[in-house]
Design a protein around this motif. Structure first.
Motif, PDB file in Angstrom:
ATOM      1  N   LEU A   1      -4.270  -3.462  -1.848  1.00 17.48           N
ATOM      2  CA  LEU A   1      -4.940  -2.482  -2.721  1.00 17.48           C
ATOM      3  C   LEU A   1      -5.376  -1.254  -1.927  1.00 17.48           C
ATOM      4  O   LEU A   1      -5.187  -0.111  -2.364  1.00 17.48           O
ATOM      5  N   ARG A   2      -5.934  -1.503  -0.746  1.00 21.40           N
ATOM      6  CA  ARG A   2      -6.442  -0.380   0.048  1.00 21.40           C
ATOM      7  C   ARG A   2      -5.309   0.490   0.565  1.00 21.40           C
ATOM      8  O   ARG A   2      -5.435   1.723   0.606  1.00 21.40           O
ATOM      9  N   THR A   3      -4.214  -0.140   0.950  1.00 18.72           N
ATOM     10  CA  THR A   3      -3.045   0.633   1.389  1.00 18.72           C
ATOM     11  C   THR A   3      -2.537   1.518   0.245  1.00 18.72           C
ATOM     12  O   THR A   3      -2.292   2.716   0.417  1.00 18.72           O
ATOM     13  N   LYS A   4      -2.415   0.913  -0.944  1.00 13.65           N
ATOM     14  CA  LYS A   4      -1.934   1.661  -2.103  1.00 13.65           C
ATOM     15  C   LYS A   4      -2.886   2.804  -2.475  1.00 13.65           C
ATOM     16  O   LYS A   4      -2.448   3.899  -2.837  1.00 13.65           O
ATOM     17  N   LEU A   5      -4.182   2.545  -2.376  1.00 13.63           N
ATOM     18  CA  LEU A   5      -5.173   3.573  -2.713  1.00 13.63           C
ATOM     19  C   LEU A   5      -5.086   4.769  -1.766  1.00 13.63           C
ATOM     20  O   LEU A   5      -5.483   5.875  -2.114  1.00 13.63           O
ATOM     21  N   GLY A   6      -4.585   4.515  -0.552  1.00 13.15           N
ATOM     22  CA  GLY A   6      -4.371   5.611   0.383  1.00 13.15           C
ATOM     23  C   GLY A   6      -3.162   6.463   0.012  1.00 13.15           C
ATOM     24  O   GLY A   6      -2.997   7.573   0.509  1.00 13.15           O
ATOM     25  N   GLN A   7      -2.311   5.917  -0.841  1.00 13.35           N
ATOM     26  CA  GLN A   7      -1.056   6.598  -1.185  1.00 13.35           C
ATOM     27  C   GLN A   7      -1.044   7.194  -2.583  1.00 13.35           C
ATOM     28  O   GLN A   7      -0.364   8.165  -2.837  1.00 13.35           O
ATOM     29  N   GLU A   8      -1.753   6.569  -3.508  1.00 13.63           N
ATOM     30  CA  GLU A   8      -1.740   7.073  -4.887  1.00 13.63           C
ATOM     31  C   GLU A   8      -3.132   7.017  -5.501  1.00 13.63           C
ATOM     32  O   GLU A   8      -3.970   6.218  -5.086  1.00 13.63           O
ATOM     33  N   GLU A   9      -3.362   7.843  -6.493  1.00 14.75           N
ATOM     34  CA  GLU A   9      -4.698   7.912  -7.089  1.00 14.75           C
ATOM     35  C   GLU A   9      -4.967   6.750  -8.023  1.00 14.75           C
ATOM     36  O   GLU A   9      -6.091   6.255  -8.110  1.00 14.75           O
ATOM     37  N   VAL A  10      -3.930   6.323  -8.724  1.00 10.09           N
ATOM     38  CA  VAL A  10      -4.032   5.160  -9.606  1.00 10.09           C
ATOM     39  C   VAL A  10      -2.993   4.159  -9.106  1.00 10.09           C
ATOM     40  O   VAL A  10      -1.848   4.529  -8.850  1.00 10.09           O
ATOM     41  N   VAL A  11      -3.396   2.905  -8.962  1.00 12.08           N
ATOM     42  CA  VAL A  11      -2.544   1.920  -8.307  1.00 12.08           C
ATOM     43  C   VAL A  11      -1.632   1.214  -9.317  1.00 12.08           C
ATOM     44  O   VAL A  11      -2.091   0.714 -10.353  1.00 12.08           O
ATOM     45  N   HIS A  12      -0.332   1.201  -8.972  1.00  4.19           N
ATOM     46  CA  HIS A  12       0.656   0.554  -9.837  1.00  4.19           C
ATOM     47  C   HIS A  12       1.363  -0.588  -9.119  1.00  4.19           C
ATOM     48  O   HIS A  12       1.459  -0.610  -7.896  1.00  4.19           O
ATOM     49  N   CYS A  13       1.876  -1.512  -9.903  1.00  2.00           N
ATOM     50  CA  CYS A  13       2.501  -2.753  -9.433  1.00  2.00           C
ATOM     51  C   CYS A  13       3.824  -2.480  -8.714  1.00  2.00           C
ATOM     52  O   CYS A  13       4.653  -1.708  -9.200  1.00  2.00           O
ATOM     53  N   ASP A  14       4.037  -3.147  -7.556  1.00  2.00           N
ATOM     54  CA  ASP A  14       5.301  -3.023  -6.823  1.00  2.00           C
ATOM     55  C   ASP A  14       6.461  -3.601  -7.627  1.00  2.00           C
ATOM     56  O   ASP A  14       7.589  -3.118  -7.547  1.00  2.00           O
ATOM     57  N   ALA A  15       6.180  -4.648  -8.386  1.00  2.00           N
ATOM     58  CA  ALA A  15       7.247  -5.361  -9.083  1.00  2.00           C
ATOM     59  C   ALA A  15       7.703  -4.635 -10.355  1.00  2.00           C
ATOM     60  O   ALA A  15       8.896  -4.477 -10.593  1.00  2.00           O
ATOM     61  N   CYS A  16       6.760  -4.174 -11.179  1.00  2.00           N
ATOM     62  CA  CYS A  16       7.151  -3.661 -12.503  1.00  2.00           C
ATOM     63  C   CYS A  16       6.616  -2.257 -12.794  1.00  2.00           C
ATOM     64  O   CYS A  16       6.914  -1.692 -13.838  1.00  2.00           O
ATOM     65  N   GLY A  17       5.794  -1.706 -11.898  1.00  2.00           N
ATOM     66  CA  GLY A  17       5.252  -0.368 -12.151  1.00  2.00           C
ATOM     67  C   GLY A  17       4.072  -0.359 -13.095  1.00  2.00           C
ATOM     68  O   GLY A  17       3.539   0.698 -13.424  1.00  2.00           O
ATOM     69  N   GLY A  18       3.645  -1.547 -13.552  1.00  2.00           N
ATOM     70  CA  GLY A  18       2.484  -1.647 -14.463  1.00  2.00           C
ATOM     71  C   GLY A  18       1.193  -1.264 -13.747  1.00  2.00           C
ATOM     72  O   GLY A  18       1.144  -1.166 -12.517  1.00  2.00           O
ATOM     73  N   LEU A  19       0.169  -1.076 -14.531  1.00  2.00           N
ATOM     74  CA  LEU A  19      -1.142  -0.720 -13.995  1.00  2.00           C
ATOM     75  C   LEU A  19      -1.771  -1.952 -13.328  1.00  2.00           C
ATOM     76  O   LEU A  19      -1.752  -3.043 -13.879  1.00  2.00           O
ATOM     77  N   VAL A  20      -2.326  -1.737 -12.120  1.00  2.00           N
ATOM     78  CA  VAL A  20      -2.993  -2.836 -11.413  1.00  2.00           C
ATOM     79  C   VAL A  20      -4.514  -2.704 -11.593  1.00  2.00           C
ATOM     80  O   VAL A  20      -5.057  -1.607 -11.483  1.00  2.00           O
ATOM     81  N   LYS A  21      -5.154  -3.839 -11.876  1.00  2.00           N
ATOM     82  CA  LYS A  21      -6.619  -3.846 -12.024  1.00  2.00           C
ATOM     83  C   LYS A  21      -7.253  -4.841 -11.058  1.00  2.00           C
ATOM     84  O   LYS A  21      -6.908  -6.014 -11.054  1.00  2.00           O
ATOM     85  N   PRO A  22      -8.182  -4.357 -10.214  1.00  2.00           N
ATOM     86  CA  PRO A  22      -8.946  -5.291  -9.376  1.00  2.00           C
ATOM     87  C   PRO A  22      -9.703  -6.297 -10.248  1.00  2.00           C
ATOM     88  O   PRO A  22     -10.065  -5.982 -11.387  1.00  2.00           O
ATOM     89  N   ASP A  23      -9.957  -7.506  -9.710  1.00  2.00           N
ATOM     90  CA  ASP A  23     -10.625  -8.555 -10.484  1.00  2.00           C
ATOM     91  C   ASP A  23     -12.141  -8.373 -10.520  1.00  2.00           C
ATOM     92  O   ASP A  23     -12.920  -9.304 -10.302  1.00  2.00           O
ATOM     93  N   VAL A  24     -12.556  -7.134 -10.810  1.00  2.00           N
ATOM     94  CA  VAL A  24     -13.950  -6.815 -11.079  1.00  2.00           C
ATOM     95  C   VAL A  24     -14.124  -6.976 -12.587  1.00  2.00           C
ATOM     96  O   VAL A  24     -13.266  -6.555 -13.353  1.00  2.00           O
TER      97      VAL A  24
END
Ligand SMILES: [Zn+2]
Length: 249
Positions: A142-165
């Motif tokens: 998650l942290r690596t992705k957050l360094g690259q994009e503003e909203v984090v998307h799934c590597d597998a399908c491009g769907g929206l990723v949500k932290p388990d908060v």
């Protein structure tokens, strides 16, 4: 409610067989985590509205505000160290006193302090999941992705990723387990929570065990003969308790 002194608290912990703790934002403020809703809270200084940041239906079509908040939060978290009280709870768990710790906080300070049996009832950032294909991700990813994009998307399908908060409108995490632990305890410590957020606050309404509450500010719990309350700073209070329990050094 009856006044709780450090002496009484030390004795109650010493005499108890099974202690459970419930912690809220107040335990993390001394670490520098802003009480999110307090005057210097992250929501106030950065103009976040918690009711929108953590609204699950909003997240699905406009996740950028939640991710801006997460980005800011991670920068704060990296500078934090657990407080004395976090360390105290980890210590009485190591001694076999504390069976379980239920926290309303989404920061990782209990884990950093060395607590093991933690139920993060409002979730945390340790794991994330794709909203579409349910692929699981860890914090490092998650942290690596957050360094690259503003909203984090799934590597597998491009769907929206949500932290388990846990968001408003979502089920809390581990409530059954938390209720079992509280039912089996003979002393409940409520630390840094004003007991306003349900269902977590409901855990403090147990009848059979002593409840010791330490919180700076009003606590929303009716008085009973087995409920004790200290309206004070957590770290100075538990420094005294620690000394009185003979845990010095
Ligand atoms: Zn996916």
């Amino acid at each position: 409610m009856q006044t709780l002194t450090a002496q009484m608290c030390a004795e109650k912990i010493r005499n108890a067989k099974r202690v459970v703790a419930l912690t809220g934002a107040g335990i993390s403020t001394a670490a520098g985590i802003p009480d999110f809703r307090g005057p210097k809270g992250l929501y106030v200084t950065r103009a976040y509205d918690p009711d929108t940041v953590f609204d699950i239906s909003r997240f699905d079509h406009a996740p950028d505000e939640f991710y801006r908040f997460t980005h800011d939060l991670f920068q704060v978290i990296d500078t934090l160290k657990p407080t004395f009280t976090h360390g105290f709870l980890a210590e009485i768990e190591r001694q076999g006193k504390l069976q379980c710790l239920v926290t309303q906080n989404i920061d990782p300070l209990h884990q950093l302090a060395g607590s093991r049996n933690v139920i993060p009832i409002h979730g945390n950032y340790a794991t994330s999941r794709c909203r579409k294909c349910h692929a699981p991700y860890d914090l490092k990813w998650l942290r690596t992705k957050l360094g690259q994009e503003e909203v984090v998307h799934c590597d597998a399908c491009g769907g929206l990723v949500k932290p388990d908060v846990v968001f408003f409108g979502e089920m809390v995490n581990g409530l059954d387990e938390a209720e079992r632990e509280v039912t089996g305890c003979d002393l409940l410590l409520v630390l840094g929570s004003s007991l306003n957020v349900y269902p977590a606050a409901g855990l403090a309404h147990i009848q059979h065990a002593d409840v010791c509450i330490v919180n700076k500010g009003h606590v929303n719990l009716p008085a009973r003969s087995n409920r004790y309350y200290a309206d004070t700073d957590l770290d100075s209070f538990f420094t005294d308790v620690f000394g009185l329990m003979g845990l010095d050094g």
